[in-house]
Design an enzyme around this catalytic site. Structure first.
Site: not given
Length: 680
Positions: A68, A174
């Site tokens: 991404h 995360c």
């Protein structure tokens, strides 16, 4: 609908192309995206994609990757699809990638790509869809497949009314808050659906907290799974007694194993409402008047006491060492007054002596404080002062004669401090729970003001006054041991062991144990010691080895790591071993190997060269306080000069060894990677 981010012009069938590695692919992908006018700078986009991959792989599902891009180069949100042939993506399961979804997001708008990841993750966790999507060769084929499985979807959760108690609740987070956060959520929910479990999963991603757990959710759940790769607020989960902490990777790959821990009640209750973030919070959170998990609390209490003690060690030790440096001209004729002849040296020596004389009482007091909070300070300080020899009771150690009321000329040192601190805490707990527990309410107010401080401390001091006798002999035995180990034959072995310990966990308990041993040797021998020199020099090696490796071969490190690697020169020279920790965390095998071998060599050489130092900290800035006692080198000036030279030799040899291991590992790893790419 997340499929609106897909478009025909951004589907690339590159199954006939070959790529050296995933970064080679990302470079070509950035070029293709600029041609399609969804990004305006392919170089900026590539660097952003590369940086993201270096943080943690986006190959998180078998044969599929989700890189991404969140950068100023993105003109509009998009999802580009790339069909490739067995590209090594260094995925979690180590399998090659066949399909890549590259997600582009505007810097200030993240909802679209989070929606895509969340919804697409649900589809990918369907085994039939996951196998079929890898075979699509066109945009139309992909859209038809998505539409087909979207029509077949059923609700992920049963109705809330059907059950009042969750089988488990979870939080996923995360470091970047994007892929792994949501993949862990979907993996846990898919597992729950498959096994008819009632669950709720909160995500803490870049879009903030979603599906937030309430206190009722947490309190009424059979267990809590914290799948977090970064620090979050743990205080909300204190009431639940079955809490499991795992990584997002574990939740994604093995949700069944994680659930088994919850099912079998293998979790724990988090310590007093929050994970302590500093030693003060640790002391407060562990200040319990009971013996629950006392054996575990002892370890943390000792580390807490050491952390409070270290500033006194560093301040006092360096001032005393500076007094010797200032008084160097009087070294050969000062006798026992060396360090106090010069007025400035005398001033520094006395001030440092005050600080150094407090290290044993401070250690004892704060061990007790960490166990029973403020009530442990007074008895802890008192027994600490007794341990350091500032009371009555003297022992003639050579014949065992005990002079009960004579001023003490011996001490039990750190042994007395540790035992005395624990004894103080234990007696406070006994008084609170058994002696004063049934006092009438009218006397409860003065219990903590008068009874425990006065009578409790008197009893503790009297008991320790007697118990301290064997501890004095134990400390005396340590002094004899240090004298034996400082012999030319055994000194290299002593240095070798200290070097290994200093470089094992860099600021952890083993490192601290080696350092405290060096400090103990300073106090017991009242002079510079090989133990302290070995601890300091070997502790400087890990960051210096990293800095040298970066200077010789930059490609051993990522571009973003190089500034930190170069900064390790200053960290290492200042004896701040923790500068190497980020590199050890990222590459534990190679870095730990390099650290241990280089540190052990440095420690052994320190012992072989009979190097000693009077300062407990300071690195290269206190090298003037080094000296060698090698046979044939006489005079304070010559011993210091040769000592500094030999210390530099120890460091240089160890740095070369450590950096060579780092560079050698990098060369081997990249050679194997090239070989693997050629074979594929």
């Amino acid at each position: 609908m997340f499929k609106n981010l897909l478009r025909p012009s951004l589907f690339f069938n590159w199954s006939q192309k070959t790529f050296k590695n995933k970064f080679s692919f990302l470079k070509q992908a950035a070029n293709a995206l600029q041609k399609q006018a969804v990004i305006n700078d392919n170089n900026v986009a590539f660097e952003a994609l590369k940086k993201r991959e270096e943080e943690i792989t986006t190959g998180i599902i078998t044969s599929l990757a989700l890189p991404h891009l969140q950068s100023q180069s993105v003109i509009e949100p998009f999802v580009a699809v790339f069909k490739v042939k067995n590209l090594d993506w260094q995925s979690l399961d180590q399998k090659p990638v066949k399909l890549i979804f590259l997600i582009g997001v505007l810097v200030d708008k993240t909802n679209l790509h989070l929606d895509f990841i969340s919804n697409f993750s649900k589809l990918m966790l369907n085994e039939t869809f996951a196998s079929k999507v890898l075979n699509v060769t066109s945009y139309n084929g992909l859209i038809k497949l998505i539409d087909l499985f979207n029509q077949q979807k059923v609700q992920d959760q049963p109705a809330v009314e059907t059950k009042k108690e969750y089988d488990f609740v979870a939080v996923t987070a995360c470091p970047t808050g994007i892929a792994h956060t949501f993949m862990a959520k979907e993996a846990l929910e898919a597992f729950a659906k498959k096994h008819n479990l009632y669950v709720k999963v909160e995500t803490q991603g870049t879009d903030g907290i979603q599906n937030q757990l309430t206190s009722d959710d947490i309190n009424n759940a059979k267990g809590v799974i914290l799948a977090c790769d970064r620090l979050i607020d743990f205080s909300r989960f204190y009431a639940n007694k079955n809490v499991i902490e795992v990584s997002t990777t574990k939740a994604i790959k093995k949700p069944d194993e994680v659930y088994e821990l919850i099912k079998n009640q293998k979790g724990k209750q988090l310590a007093n409402s929050a994970k302590p973030t500093n030693q003060t919070q640790l002391a407060e959170s562990e200040g319990e008047f009971n013996f629950n998990n006392f054996h575990k609390r002892i370890y943390r209490a000792i580390l807490s006491g050491v952390s409070y003690m270290l500033p006194f060690v560093v301040f006092g030790g360096i001032l005393i060492a500076l007094s010797f440096l200032i008084d160097i001209n009087n070294a050969n004729n000062a006798g026992g007054n060396f360090g106090t002849i010069n007025p400035v040296a005398n001033w520094l020596n006395k001030l440092g002596g005050i600080s150094f004389s407090l290290i044993v009482p401070i250690l004892s007091a704060y061990i007790a404080y960490a166990l029973v909070s403020r009530q442990g300070l007074l008895p802890g300080f008192v027994v600490g002062l007794i341990s350091s020899g500032q009371f009555l009771l003297n022992i003639v150690l050579t014949n065992g004669t005990i002079e009960w009321l004579a001023p003490s000329q011996v001490s039990s040192g750190f042994f007395g401090a540790i035992f005395g601190g624990l004894l103080s805490a234990c007696l406070i707990i006994v008084q609170q729970n058994y002696i004063y527990k049934k006092l009438p309410q009218s006397l409860q107010g003065i219990k903590n003001i008068l009874f425990i401080p006065l009578f409790g401390t008197l009893f503790t001091a009297g008991l320790f006054w007697v118990i301290n006798i064997p501890l004095i002999y134990l400390n005396y035995g340590l002094s004899l041991f240090l004298n034996i180990m400082n012999s030319p034959i055994l000194a290299p072995l002593l240095g070798f062991v200290i070097g290994l310990m200093m470089c094992f966990d860099l600021g952890g308990p083993i490192n601290k144990a080696a350092y405290v041993f060096g400090v103990v040797s300073l106090q017991n021998q009242n002079a510079g010691t090989i133990s302290m020199a070995a601890a300091m020099l070997s502790g400087m090696v890990p960051p210096l080895s990293i800095a040298l490796a970066a200077s010789i071969r930059k490609s051993c490190f990522d571009k973003q790591e190089l500034p930190a690697a170069y900064a390790c020169y200053l960290m290492g020279l200042s004896f701040i071993s923790e500068g190497a920790i980020p590199f050890v965390v990222k590459k534990p095998k190679v870095m730990l190997t390099a650290n241990l071998i280089a540190g052990a060599i440095c420690g052994a050489l320190t012992g072989a060269f009979a190097l000693s130092i009077r300062a407990p900290h300071g690195g290269v800035f206190v090298f003037a306080l080094l000296k060698t006692t090698l046979q044939g080198i006489e005079g304070a000036t010559l011993q210091t000069g040769v000592g500094i030279g030999l210390a530099l030799v120890c460091l240089i040899i160890s740095m070369i060894v450590g950096s060579s291991i780092i560079i050698g590992y990098d060369l081997i790893a990249k050679h194997n990677q090239r070989k693997q790419n050629l074979n594929s």
